[in-house]
Design a protein around this motif. Structure first.
Motif, PDB file in Angstrom:
ATOM      1  N   LEU A  72       4.270 -39.974  45.215  1.00  0.00           N
ATOM      2  CA  LEU A  72       5.280 -39.437  46.126  1.00  0.00           C
ATOM      3  C   LEU A  72       4.752 -38.217  46.875  1.00  0.00           C
ATOM      4  CD1 LEU A  72       8.464 -39.752  43.883  1.00  0.00           C
ATOM      5  CD2 LEU A  72       7.886 -41.142  45.881  1.00  0.00           C
ATOM      6  N   LEU A  73       3.990 -37.365  46.170  1.00  0.00           N
ATOM      7  CA  LEU A  73       3.404 -36.197  46.825  1.00  0.00           C
ATOM      8  C   LEU A  73       2.398 -36.628  47.885  1.00  0.00           C
ATOM      9  CD1 LEU A  73       2.876 -33.778  43.786  1.00  0.00           C
ATOM     10  CD2 LEU A  73       4.584 -33.588  45.595  1.00  0.00           C
ATOM     11  N   ALA A  74       1.596 -37.642  47.560  1.00  0.00           N
ATOM     12  CA  ALA A  74       0.634 -38.147  48.537  1.00  0.00           C
ATOM     13  C   ALA A  74       1.354 -38.748  49.740  1.00  0.00           C
ATOM     14  CB  ALA A  74      -0.261 -39.204  47.873  1.00  0.00           C
ATOM     15  N   LEU A  75       2.467 -39.426  49.479  1.00  0.00           N
ATOM     16  CA  LEU A  75       3.259 -40.017  50.564  1.00  0.00           C
ATOM     17  C   LEU A  75       3.822 -38.925  51.476  1.00  0.00           C
ATOM     18  CD1 LEU A  75       4.563 -42.644  51.729  1.00  0.00           C
ATOM     19  CD2 LEU A  75       6.517 -42.165  50.233  1.00  0.00           C
ATOM     20  N   GLN A  76       4.355 -37.865  50.880  1.00  0.00           N
ATOM     21  CA  GLN A  76       4.898 -36.766  51.670  1.00  0.00           C
ATOM     22  C   GLN A  76       3.815 -36.091  52.508  1.00  0.00           C
ATOM     23  OE1 GLN A  76       6.883 -34.143  48.920  1.00  0.00           O
ATOM     24  NE2 GLN A  76       8.385 -35.680  48.296  1.00  0.00           N
ATOM     25  N   GLU A  77       2.635 -35.966  51.923  1.00  0.00           N
ATOM     26  CA  GLU A  77       1.532 -35.341  52.651  1.00  0.00           C
ATOM     27  C   GLU A  77       1.102 -36.214  53.833  1.00  0.00           C
ATOM     28  OE1 GLU A  77      -1.117 -32.427  53.635  1.00  0.00           O
ATOM     29  OE2 GLU A  77       0.455 -32.369  52.088  1.00  0.00           O
ATOM     30  N   ARG A  78       1.116 -37.531  53.625  1.00  0.00           N
ATOM     31  CA  ARG A  78       0.695 -38.459  54.676  1.00  0.00           C
ATOM     32  C   ARG A  78       1.653 -38.449  55.859  1.00  0.00           C
ATOM     33  NH1 ARG A  78       1.062 -44.189  53.942  1.00  0.00           N
ATOM     34  NH2 ARG A  78       1.254 -43.711  51.716  1.00  0.00           N
ATOM     35  N   TYR A  79       2.937 -38.264  55.559  1.00  0.00           N
ATOM     36  CA  TYR A  79       3.938 -38.282  56.638  1.00  0.00           C
ATOM     37  C   TYR A  79       4.423 -36.868  56.989  1.00  0.00           C
ATOM     38  CZ  TYR A  79       4.348 -43.368  56.289  1.00  0.00           C
ATOM     39  OH  TYR A  79       4.104 -44.722  56.308  1.00  0.00           O
ATOM     40  N   LYS A  80       3.691 -35.868  56.548  1.00  0.00           N
ATOM     41  CA  LYS A  80       4.099 -34.482  56.765  1.00  0.00           C
ATOM     42  C   LYS A  80       4.226 -34.168  58.252  1.00  0.00           C
ATOM     43  CE  LYS A  80       2.776 -29.750  55.518  1.00  0.00           C
ATOM     44  NZ  LYS A  80       1.760 -28.921  54.804  1.00  0.00           N
ATOM     45  N   GLY A  81       5.372 -33.598  58.622  1.00  0.00           N
ATOM     46  CA  GLY A  81       5.597 -33.176  59.997  1.00  0.00           C
ATOM     47  C   GLY A  81       6.047 -34.264  60.942  1.00  0.00           C
ATOM     48  N   THR A  82       6.120 -35.504  60.461  1.00  0.00           N
ATOM     49  CA  THR A  82       6.511 -36.588  61.362  1.00  0.00           C
ATOM     50  C   THR A  82       8.004 -36.550  61.666  1.00  0.00           C
ATOM     51  OG1 THR A  82       6.425 -38.986  61.700  1.00  0.00           O
ATOM     52  CG2 THR A  82       6.965 -38.234  59.496  1.00  0.00           C
ATOM     53  N   ARG A  83       8.325 -36.888  62.915  1.00  0.00           N
ATOM     54  CA  ARG A  83       9.722 -36.958  63.338  1.00  0.00           C
ATOM     55  C   ARG A  83      10.049 -38.305  63.980  1.00  0.00           C
ATOM     56  NH1 ARG A  83      10.970 -30.975  66.025  1.00  0.00           N
ATOM     57  NH2 ARG A  83      10.464 -29.753  64.153  1.00  0.00           N
ATOM     58  N   ASP A  84       9.078 -39.150  64.024  1.00  0.00           N
ATOM     59  CA  ASP A  84       9.280 -40.461  64.622  1.00  0.00           C
ATOM     60  C   ASP A  84      10.182 -41.312  63.736  1.00  0.00           C
ATOM     61  OD1 ASP A  84       8.575 -42.629  66.549  1.00  0.00           O
ATOM     62  OD2 ASP A  84       7.757 -43.527  64.724  1.00  0.00           O
ATOM     63  N   PRO A  85      11.316 -41.808  64.253  1.00  0.00           N
ATOM     64  CA  PRO A  85      12.262 -42.576  63.431  1.00  0.00           C
ATOM     65  C   PRO A  85      11.620 -43.778  62.741  1.00  0.00           C
ATOM     66  CG  PRO A  85      13.259 -41.989  65.535  1.00  0.00           C
ATOM     67  CD  PRO A  85      11.806 -41.621  65.629  1.00  0.00           C
ATOM     68  N   GLU A  86      10.727 -44.447  63.447  1.00  0.00           N
ATOM     69  CA  GLU A  86      10.100 -45.636  62.869  1.00  0.00           C
ATOM     70  C   GLU A  86       9.211 -45.264  61.686  1.00  0.00           C
ATOM     71  OE1 GLU A  86       7.140 -49.302  64.239  1.00  0.00           O
ATOM     72  OE2 GLU A  86       8.264 -48.149  65.733  1.00  0.00           O
ATOM     73  N   ARG A  87       8.445 -44.183  61.854  1.00  0.00           N
ATOM     74  CA  ARG A  87       7.574 -43.733  60.750  1.00  0.00           C
ATOM     75  C   ARG A  87       8.407 -43.216  59.572  1.00  0.00           C
ATOM     76  NH1 ARG A  87       2.376 -42.599  60.920  1.00  0.00           N
ATOM     77  NH2 ARG A  87       2.660 -40.619  59.809  1.00  0.00           N
ATOM     78  N   LEU A  88       9.509 -42.539  59.865  1.00  0.00           N
ATOM     79  CA  LEU A  88      10.379 -42.050  58.791  1.00  0.00           C
ATOM     80  C   LEU A  88      10.996 -43.213  58.015  1.00  0.00           C
ATOM     81  CD1 LEU A  88      12.202 -39.072  60.585  1.00  0.00           C
ATOM     82  CD2 LEU A  88      10.497 -38.936  58.759  1.00  0.00           C
ATOM     83  N   GLN A  89      11.362 -44.249  58.734  1.00  0.00           N
ATOM     84  CA  GLN A  89      11.907 -45.431  58.075  1.00  0.00           C
ATOM     85  C   GLN A  89      10.851 -46.089  57.198  1.00  0.00           C
ATOM     86  OE1 GLN A  89      13.543 -48.304  60.779  1.00  0.00           O
ATOM     87  NE2 GLN A  89      14.341 -49.609  59.165  1.00  0.00           N
TER      88      GLN A  89
END
Length: 272
Positions: A72-89
């Motif tokens: 989960l920590l690695a996942l958060q780091e990979r998507y850190k700072g993203t605001r794109d709805p598709e990437r967040l989904q």
């Protein structure tokens, strides 16, 4: 709320009345402090035993979350700072997959919530009895017996100020029970709860708050004891003793993976 708790409070009152009756059958004097202390202990044991399946579920869920944490920590780091709805989904979908892989429950807080009715009902029964009010099977005679029982002048209905006013020895007995309850709370948090928390990935402020929790809990017991009757303080002390033993067993035999307690156990096993 009172209506919802009524069946539970009446059931607990029956346990308290039955335990007092059993104590007298075992040879303790009816209405004696020892008989009522045994009855309170029986209620604590009954309630905490009923809660054991929830405790086991909570331990299993904490283990599952600990095992999932690195991913989960690695996942958060990979998507850190993203605001794109598709990437967040996509991130939420991957998070859900990780939870399913490790068996992380989506109802992690449910065991704690399920405990609340039992704890509130137990608090209400002890509070009403020490206030001289009948509850279910605890009729006026049994309530009068409970409130008249005393140890060195200390009654279950006594409060800290009235206990010292009635007798210095009674006040000292109550202070001793309060201090023991606070020490049990502090020791449980400091020795068993904190070492099973993995600080990896947690904000520094959160780690500092966790370090203060044992002291905050103990001070809370000491402050609250000035406003509640002795019967409730006895209940707190016995319940804290149960928690101390219970958490000690979890700390020893089922520590949270990745926590200092787990590393200690692994090291001990390795040297054995």
């Amino acid at each position: 709320m009172d209506t919802l708790l009524t069946p539970i409070t009446h059931a607990l009152a029956s346990v308290l009345a039955g335990a007092h009756s059993l104590a007298t059958d075992l040879g303790l004097a009816s209405g004696s402090a020892s008989a009522w202390l045994l009855a309170i202990a029986a209620v604590v044991v009954t309630v905490r035993s009923l809660m054991l399946p929830l405790v086991v579920r909570g331990v299993r869920d904490s283990h599952a979350r600990a095992k999932a944490r690195p991913q989960l920590l690695a996942l958060q780091e990979r998507y850190k700072g993203t605001r794109d709805p598709e990437r967040l989904q996509r991130m939420r979908a991957e998070q859900k997959k990780i939870h399913a892989e490790h068996g992380v429950s989506t109802w992690g807080i449910a065991p704690m919530l399920l405990q609340l009715p039992l704890l509130l009902a137990l608090y209400r029964v002890i509070s009403d009895v020490t206030a001289g009010q009948g509850v279910g099977a605890l009729d006026a005679g049994l309530v009068a017996s409970a409130t008249s029982a005393s140890v060195l002048g200390l009654h279950l209905s006594s409060r800290l100020g009235s206990a010292f006013a009635a007798s210095p020895s009674a006040g000292l007995v109550l202070v001793a029970v309060v201090v023991l309850s606070a020490l049990l709370s502090f020791a449980t948090q400091r020795w068993f709860a904190l070492p099973m928390m993995d600080p990896t990935g947690q904000p520094e402020l959160m780690v500092q708050v966790q370090q203060w929790m044992p002291l905050v809990g103990a001070v809370g017991v000491l402050v609250s004891a000035a406003f509640v009757p002795a019967g409730l303080i006895v209940y707190w002390c016995l319940s804290n003793l149960w928690t101390f033993v219970q958490q000690g067993l979890v700390w020893r035999f089922a520590p949270t993976p990745g926590s200092p307690a787990a590393l200690r156990r692994t090291g001990t096993t390795a040297r054995a």
